[in-house]
Design a protein around this motif. Structure first.
Motif, PDB file in Angstrom:
ATOM      1  N   MET A   1     -24.533  15.789   1.333  1.00 46.48           N
ATOM      2  CA  MET A   1     -22.349  14.914   1.319  1.00 46.48           C
ATOM      3  C   MET A   1     -22.475  15.693   2.364  1.00 46.48           C
ATOM      4  O   MET A   1     -21.624  15.100   3.045  1.00 46.48           O
ATOM      5  CB  MET A   1     -22.320  16.175   0.436  1.00 46.48           C
ATOM      6  CG  MET A   1     -22.302  14.555  -1.257  1.00 46.48           C
ATOM      7  SD  MET A   1     -21.473  15.694  -2.678  1.00 46.48           S
ATOM      8  CE  MET A   1     -20.154  15.530  -2.069  1.00 46.48           C
ATOM      9  N   LEU A   2     -22.854  16.873   3.195  1.00 45.04           N
ATOM     10  CA  LEU A   2     -22.574  17.530   4.561  1.00 45.04           C
ATOM     11  C   LEU A   2     -22.750  16.770   5.599  1.00 45.04           C
ATOM     12  O   LEU A   2     -21.976  16.526   6.178  1.00 45.04           O
ATOM     13  CB  LEU A   2     -22.987  18.982   4.141  1.00 45.04           C
ATOM     14  CG  LEU A   2     -22.185  20.382   3.049  1.00 45.04           C
ATOM     15  CD1 LEU A   2     -22.869  21.537   3.568  1.00 45.04           C
ATOM     16  CD2 LEU A   2     -20.398  20.474   3.626  1.00 45.04           C
TER      17      LEU A   2
ATOM     18  N   ALA B   1     -15.880  23.332  -1.790  1.00 43.64           N
ATOM     19  CA  ALA B   1     -15.539  22.885  -0.298  1.00 43.64           C
ATOM     20  C   ALA B   1     -16.060  21.335  -0.373  1.00 43.64           C
ATOM     21  O   ALA B   1     -14.917  20.935   0.689  1.00 43.64           O
ATOM     22  CB  ALA B   1     -16.321  23.880   0.406  1.00 43.64           C
ATOM     23  N   ILE B   2     -16.831  20.933  -0.256  1.00 48.75           N
ATOM     24  CA  ILE B   2     -17.318  19.471  -0.446  1.00 48.75           C
ATOM     25  C   ILE B   2     -15.591  18.231  -0.462  1.00 48.75           C
ATOM     26  O   ILE B   2     -16.036  17.446  -0.315  1.00 48.75           O
ATOM     27  CB  ILE B   2     -18.005  19.206  -0.137  1.00 48.75           C
ATOM     28  CG1 ILE B   2     -19.764  19.762   0.605  1.00 48.75           C
ATOM     29  CG2 ILE B   2     -18.772  17.856  -0.388  1.00 48.75           C
ATOM     30  CD1 ILE B   2     -20.945  19.978   0.170  1.00 48.75           C
ATOM     31  N   LEU B   3     -15.672  18.821  -1.818  1.00 52.18           N
ATOM     32  CA  LEU B   3     -14.963  17.566  -2.616  1.00 52.18           C
ATOM     33  C   LEU B   3     -13.266  18.230  -1.891  1.00 52.18           C
ATOM     34  O   LEU B   3     -12.687  17.142  -1.614  1.00 52.18           O
ATOM     35  CB  LEU B   3     -14.674  18.099  -4.738  1.00 52.18           C
ATOM     36  CG  LEU B   3     -16.094  17.929  -4.829  1.00 52.18           C
ATOM     37  CD1 LEU B   3     -15.822  18.421  -5.959  1.00 52.18           C
ATOM     38  CD2 LEU B   3     -16.225  16.630  -4.528  1.00 52.18           C
ATOM     39  N   ARG B   4     -12.931  19.006  -1.823  1.00 53.17           N
ATOM     40  CA  ARG B   4     -12.134  19.817  -0.708  1.00 53.17           C
ATOM     41  C   ARG B   4     -11.943  18.622   0.757  1.00 53.17           C
ATOM     42  O   ARG B   4     -10.794  17.845   0.651  1.00 53.17           O
ATOM     43  CB  ARG B   4     -11.252  20.779  -0.295  1.00 53.17           C
ATOM     44  CG  ARG B   4     -10.781  21.558  -1.846  1.00 53.17           C
ATOM     45  CD  ARG B   4     -10.523  22.733  -1.471  1.00 53.17           C
ATOM     46  NE  ARG B   4     -10.221  24.060  -2.736  1.00 53.17           N
ATOM     47  CZ  ARG B   4     -10.594  24.932  -2.707  1.00 53.17           C
ATOM     48  NH1 ARG B   4     -11.719  25.778  -2.094  1.00 53.17           N
ATOM     49  NH2 ARG B   4     -11.368  25.896  -3.984  1.00 53.17           N
ATOM     50  N   ILE B   5     -12.414  18.063   0.657  1.00 59.60           N
ATOM     51  CA  ILE B   5     -13.332  17.974   2.793  1.00 59.60           C
ATOM     52  C   ILE B   5     -12.399  16.393   2.195  1.00 59.60           C
ATOM     53  O   ILE B   5     -12.122  15.923   2.615  1.00 59.60           O
ATOM     54  CB  ILE B   5     -14.338  17.863   3.380  1.00 59.60           C
ATOM     55  CG1 ILE B   5     -14.444  19.341   3.201  1.00 59.60           C
ATOM     56  CG2 ILE B   5     -14.036  17.644   4.553  1.00 59.60           C
ATOM     57  CD1 ILE B   5     -15.328  20.462   3.902  1.00 59.60           C
ATOM     58  N   PHE B   6     -13.328  15.759   1.106  1.00 59.30           N
ATOM     59  CA  PHE B   6     -13.511  14.213   0.598  1.00 59.30           C
ATOM     60  C   PHE B   6     -12.029  13.933   0.604  1.00 59.30           C
ATOM     61  O   PHE B   6     -11.680  12.617   0.893  1.00 59.30           O
ATOM     62  CB  PHE B   6     -14.569  13.978  -0.425  1.00 59.30           C
ATOM     63  CG  PHE B   6     -16.025  13.623   0.104  1.00 59.30           C
ATOM     64  CD1 PHE B   6     -16.086  12.350   0.625  1.00 59.30           C
ATOM     65  CD2 PHE B   6     -17.028  14.387  -0.619  1.00 59.30           C
ATOM     66  CE1 PHE B   6     -16.705  12.175   1.373  1.00 59.30           C
ATOM     67  CE2 PHE B   6     -18.310  14.143   0.671  1.00 59.30           C
ATOM     68  CZ  PHE B   6     -18.274  12.628   0.526  1.00 59.30           C
TER      69      PHE B   6
END
Length: 133
Positions: A36-37, A123-128
């Motif tokens: 994901m990153l 953090a990844i979900l927030r960026i998405f």
């Protein structure tokens, strides 16, 4: 600029396609986080490639040798502002994602094992969500 823009767009689209079709249920949480990153880094770099392509087109096709005369027109145009936003968002996505990836690697080295995926996943979900808005 043309070569860099074409390479950035084609290679990042290829990597996005390959990465997004390579998910499976047997993948560990750490591997899923890494994918994901990497996908987010590719999205940020793709936006940068779109920015570079716009600059190349405007420089060679639209303005060419008349840029000095039409400089103020270009700098105050909505198109210039839009690709500036695209560029900034692309750089920010890449920067935040690379920082998160670096922190995950640091935690892996410090703990001697894979990092807990709870913090990274949020953090990844927030960026998405930020990218989708």
């Amino acid at each position: 600029c043309w070569v860099l823009a074409l390479l950035a767009i084609v290679l990042n689209l290829t990597t996005i396609f390959k990465t997004s079709t390579d998910f499976n249920d047997k993948m560990s949480k750490a591997a899923l986080n890494n994918k994901m990153l990497i996908l987010l880094i590719n999205i940020g770099d793709l936006l940068t490639g779109v920015y570079l392509m716009n600059i190349a087109v405007m420089d060679t096709i639209v303005y060419g040798s008349t840029y000095c005369i039409k400089r103020l027109e270009w700098l105050t145009s909505a198109h210039c502002s839009l690709i500036g936003v695209i560029s900034t968002v692309g750089y920010q996505i890449s920067l935040v994602t690379m920082t998160n990836l670096g922190l995950a690697r640091l935690a892996e080295i410090k703990n001697g094992s894979m990092i807990s995926c709870r913090v990274n996943k949020r953090a990844i979900l927030r960026i998405f969500l930020l990218v989708s808005i």
